[in-house]
Design a protein around this motif. Structure first.
Motif, PDB file in Angstrom:
ATOM      1  N   ARG A   1       0.805  -1.218   0.000  1.00  0.00           N
ATOM      2  CA  ARG A   1       0.000   0.000   0.000  1.00  0.00           C
ATOM      3  C   ARG A   1       0.839   1.269   0.000  1.00  0.00           C
ATOM      4  NH1 ARG A   1      -4.530  -1.442   4.616  1.00  0.00           N
ATOM      5  NH2 ARG A   1      -5.510  -3.167   3.470  1.00  0.00           N
ATOM      6  N   GLU A   2       0.291   2.280  -0.637  1.00  0.00           N
ATOM      7  CA  GLU A   2       0.838   3.634  -0.587  1.00  0.00           C
ATOM      8  C   GLU A   2      -0.211   4.483   0.127  1.00  0.00           C
ATOM      9  OE1 GLU A   2       3.303   6.905  -1.189  1.00  0.00           O
ATOM     10  OE2 GLU A   2       3.772   4.817  -1.618  1.00  0.00           O
ATOM     11  N   TYR A   3       0.158   5.045   1.280  1.00  0.00           N
ATOM     12  CA  TYR A   3      -0.782   5.805   2.097  1.00  0.00           C
ATOM     13  C   TYR A   3      -0.711   7.296   1.801  1.00  0.00           C
ATOM     14  CZ  TYR A   3      -1.701   1.680   4.888  1.00  0.00           C
ATOM     15  OH  TYR A   3      -2.091   0.437   5.293  1.00  0.00           O
ATOM     16  N   PHE A   4      -1.843   7.965   1.978  1.00  0.00           N
ATOM     17  CA  PHE A   4      -1.931   9.415   1.830  1.00  0.00           C
ATOM     18  C   PHE A   4      -2.228  10.008   3.198  1.00  0.00           C
ATOM     19  CE2 PHE A   4      -3.227   7.447  -2.133  1.00  0.00           C
ATOM     20  CZ  PHE A   4      -2.328   8.025  -3.003  1.00  0.00           C
ATOM     21  N   HIS A   5      -1.504  11.061   3.526  1.00  0.00           N
ATOM     22  CA  HIS A   5      -1.641  11.658   4.847  1.00  0.00           C
ATOM     23  C   HIS A   5      -2.072  13.118   4.735  1.00  0.00           C
ATOM     24  CE1 HIS A   5       0.181   8.081   6.523  1.00  0.00           C
ATOM     25  NE2 HIS A   5       1.090   8.160   5.576  1.00  0.00           N
ATOM     26  N   LEU A   6      -2.497  13.654   5.823  1.00  0.00           N
ATOM     27  CA  LEU A   6      -2.881  15.054   5.936  1.00  0.00           C
ATOM     28  C   LEU A   6      -4.048  15.432   5.033  1.00  0.00           C
ATOM     29  CD1 LEU A   6       0.710  16.568   6.052  1.00  0.00           C
ATOM     30  CD2 LEU A   6      -0.775  16.030   7.986  1.00  0.00           C
ATOM     31  N   GLY A   7      -4.885  14.466   4.736  1.00  0.00           N
ATOM     32  CA  GLY A   7      -6.091  14.743   3.969  1.00  0.00           C
ATOM     33  C   GLY A   7      -5.864  15.081   2.512  1.00  0.00           C
ATOM     34  N   HIS A   8      -4.695  14.768   1.981  1.00  0.00           N
ATOM     35  CA  HIS A   8      -4.408  15.082   0.580  1.00  0.00           C
ATOM     36  C   HIS A   8      -4.156  13.801  -0.209  1.00  0.00           C
ATOM     37  CE1 HIS A   8      -2.971  17.097  -2.985  1.00  0.00           C
ATOM     38  NE2 HIS A   8      -1.876  16.363  -2.930  1.00  0.00           N
ATOM     39  N   VAL A   9      -5.009  13.551  -1.184  1.00  0.00           N
ATOM     40  CA  VAL A   9      -4.840  12.414  -2.079  1.00  0.00           C
ATOM     41  C   VAL A   9      -4.303  12.939  -3.406  1.00  0.00           C
ATOM     42  CG1 VAL A   9      -6.035  10.598  -3.362  1.00  0.00           C
ATOM     43  CG2 VAL A   9      -6.660  11.063  -0.990  1.00  0.00           C
ATOM     44  N   ASP A  10      -3.119  12.490  -3.773  1.00  0.00           N
ATOM     45  CA  ASP A  10      -2.479  12.902  -5.021  1.00  0.00           C
ATOM     46  C   ASP A  10      -2.978  11.984  -6.143  1.00  0.00           C
ATOM     47  OD1 ASP A  10      -0.750  13.190  -7.203  1.00  0.00           O
ATOM     48  OD2 ASP A  10       1.001  13.511  -5.933  1.00  0.00           O
ATOM     49  N   ASN A  11      -3.819  12.534  -7.025  1.00  0.00           N
ATOM     50  CA  ASN A  11      -4.427  11.719  -8.082  1.00  0.00           C
ATOM     51  C   ASN A  11      -3.387  11.054  -8.984  1.00  0.00           C
ATOM     52  OD1 ASN A  11      -6.890  12.427  -7.062  1.00  0.00           O
ATOM     53  ND2 ASN A  11      -7.438  13.782  -8.736  1.00  0.00           N
ATOM     54  N   ASN A  12      -2.280  11.751  -9.262  1.00  0.00           N
ATOM     55  CA  ASN A  12      -1.235  11.141 -10.093  1.00  0.00           C
ATOM     56  C   ASN A  12      -0.645   9.916  -9.414  1.00  0.00           C
ATOM     57  OD1 ASN A  12      -1.407  12.932 -12.266  1.00  0.00           O
ATOM     58  ND2 ASN A  12      -0.073  14.402 -11.254  1.00  0.00           N
ATOM     59  N   LYS A  13      -0.408  10.020  -8.131  1.00  0.00           N
ATOM     60  CA  LYS A  13       0.139   8.888  -7.385  1.00  0.00           C
ATOM     61  C   LYS A  13      -0.884   7.751  -7.310  1.00  0.00           C
ATOM     62  CE  LYS A  13       2.999   9.682  -4.023  1.00  0.00           C
ATOM     63  NZ  LYS A  13       3.590  10.011  -2.711  1.00  0.00           N
ATOM     64  N   VAL A  14      -2.148   8.108  -7.150  1.00  0.00           N
ATOM     65  CA  VAL A  14      -3.220   7.101  -7.093  1.00  0.00           C
ATOM     66  C   VAL A  14      -3.233   6.275  -8.374  1.00  0.00           C
ATOM     67  CG1 VAL A  14      -5.733   6.772  -7.104  1.00  0.00           C
ATOM     68  CG2 VAL A  14      -4.686   8.379  -5.497  1.00  0.00           C
ATOM     69  N   LEU A  15      -3.056   6.919  -9.510  1.00  0.00           N
ATOM     70  CA  LEU A  15      -3.127   6.220 -10.789  1.00  0.00           C
ATOM     71  C   LEU A  15      -1.805   5.555 -11.166  1.00  0.00           C
ATOM     72  CD1 LEU A  15      -5.247   8.822 -12.735  1.00  0.00           C
ATOM     73  CD2 LEU A  15      -6.025   6.780 -11.532  1.00  0.00           C
ATOM     74  N   ASN A  16      -0.691   6.135 -10.737  1.00  0.00           N
ATOM     75  CA  ASN A  16       0.615   5.597 -11.091  1.00  0.00           C
ATOM     76  C   ASN A  16       1.013   4.405 -10.220  1.00  0.00           C
ATOM     77  OD1 ASN A  16       3.133   5.712 -12.572  1.00  0.00           O
ATOM     78  ND2 ASN A  16       4.038   6.455 -10.676  1.00  0.00           N
ATOM     79  N   TYR A  17       0.723   4.483  -8.935  1.00  0.00           N
ATOM     80  CA  TYR A  17       1.209   3.466  -8.001  1.00  0.00           C
ATOM     81  C   TYR A  17       0.766   2.041  -8.360  1.00  0.00           C
ATOM     82  CZ  TYR A  17       2.443   0.980  -3.791  1.00  0.00           C
ATOM     83  OH  TYR A  17       2.983   0.074  -2.932  1.00  0.00           O
ATOM     84  N   PRO A  18      -0.501   1.795  -8.646  1.00  0.00           N
ATOM     85  CA  PRO A  18      -0.887   0.409  -8.966  1.00  0.00           C
ATOM     86  C   PRO A  18      -0.166  -0.149 -10.193  1.00  0.00           C
ATOM     87  CG  PRO A  18      -2.828   1.717  -8.498  1.00  0.00           C
ATOM     88  CD  PRO A  18      -1.675   2.674  -8.589  1.00  0.00           C
ATOM     89  N   VAL A  19       0.069   0.694 -11.183  1.00  0.00           N
ATOM     90  CA  VAL A  19       0.736   0.242 -12.403  1.00  0.00           C
ATOM     91  C   VAL A  19       2.219  -0.029 -12.128  1.00  0.00           C
ATOM     92  CG1 VAL A  19       1.346   0.890 -14.769  1.00  0.00           C
ATOM     93  CG2 VAL A  19      -0.912   1.474 -13.852  1.00  0.00           C
ATOM     94  N   GLN A  20       2.899   0.924 -11.492  1.00  0.00           N
ATOM     95  CA  GLN A  20       4.323   0.766 -11.220  1.00  0.00           C
ATOM     96  C   GLN A  20       4.584  -0.367 -10.223  1.00  0.00           C
ATOM     97  OE1 GLN A  20       6.883   2.097 -12.749  1.00  0.00           O
ATOM     98  NE2 GLN A  20       5.592   3.334 -14.063  1.00  0.00           N
ATOM     99  N   SER A  21       3.730  -0.494  -9.213  1.00  0.00           N
ATOM    100  CA  SER A  21       3.947  -1.557  -8.235  1.00  0.00           C
ATOM    101  C   SER A  21       3.662  -2.924  -8.846  1.00  0.00           C
ATOM    102  CB  SER A  21       3.109  -1.333  -6.976  1.00  0.00           C
ATOM    103  OG  SER A  21       1.740  -1.379  -7.267  1.00  0.00           O
TER     104      SER A  21
END
Length: 122
Positions: free
Chosen positions: A23-43
Motif C-alpha cells: 500500500r501507498e498511504y496518503f496523509h494530511l487529507g491530501h490524495v495525489d491523483n497522479n500517485k493514485v493512478l501511477n502506483y498500482p501500475v508501477q507496483s
C-alpha cells in the motif's frame, strides 16, 4: 478504472498493488491523483520483476553474470553467455498472471549490445 481508484483512495486514504497488496498511504487529507493512478501500475511491474528475480537468482551463475541496472521492469546485465542468460531471463521473466477473472500475458523482449545504440533483439 481511474475514477474508481481515486474514489477508493479518498475513502481509504491509500492505494494498493493488485498483486502484492503493498500500500501507498496518503496523509494530511491530501490524495495525489497522479500517485493514485501511477502506483498500482508501477507496483504491479515491480511485483512482476521481483518474482522473476527470485526465480532467476536460483538459476544464474553470478560469477559470470552481473546485474548492472534495474529500471522499473527492465534489467541490464553483463554476461559471458548472452544466449544462455537470455533463455534464463525469458523463462523467468515471461509470465501469465490471472487477476480478477482475467489472464494477462507479459512477454519479454531481450536485446544485446555493447552500448544502447547497438542493441539488437535476441
Amino acid at each position: 478504472w481511474q475514477k474508481e481508484q481515486i474514489a477508493m483512495a479518498k475513502q481509504n486514504w491509500y492505494v494498493a498493488s493488485a498483486l502484492s497488496g503493498r500500500r501507498e498511504y496518503f496523509h494530511l487529507g491530501h490524495v495525489d491523483n497522479n500517485k493514485v493512478l501511477n502506483y498500482p501500475v508501477q507496483s504491479f511491474a515491480g511485483d512482476l520483476i521481483n518474482t522473476a528475480l527470485v526465480k532467476l537468482d536460483k538459476l544464474v551463475d553470478w560469477d559470470h553474470t552481473k546485474i548492472l541496472l534495474q529500471v522499473h521492469d527492465s534489467l541490464v546485465l553483463e554476461t559471458d553467455d548472452p544466449q544462455g542468460t537470455a533463455k534464463l531471463l525469458k523463462d523467468c521473466m515471461e509470465q501469465t498472471v490471472s487477476l480478477g477473472g482475467f489472464s494477462m500475458h507479459f512477454p519479454v523482449e531481450i536485446k544485446q549490445g555493447t552500448n544502447w545504440g547497438q542493441m539488437e533483439k535476441l
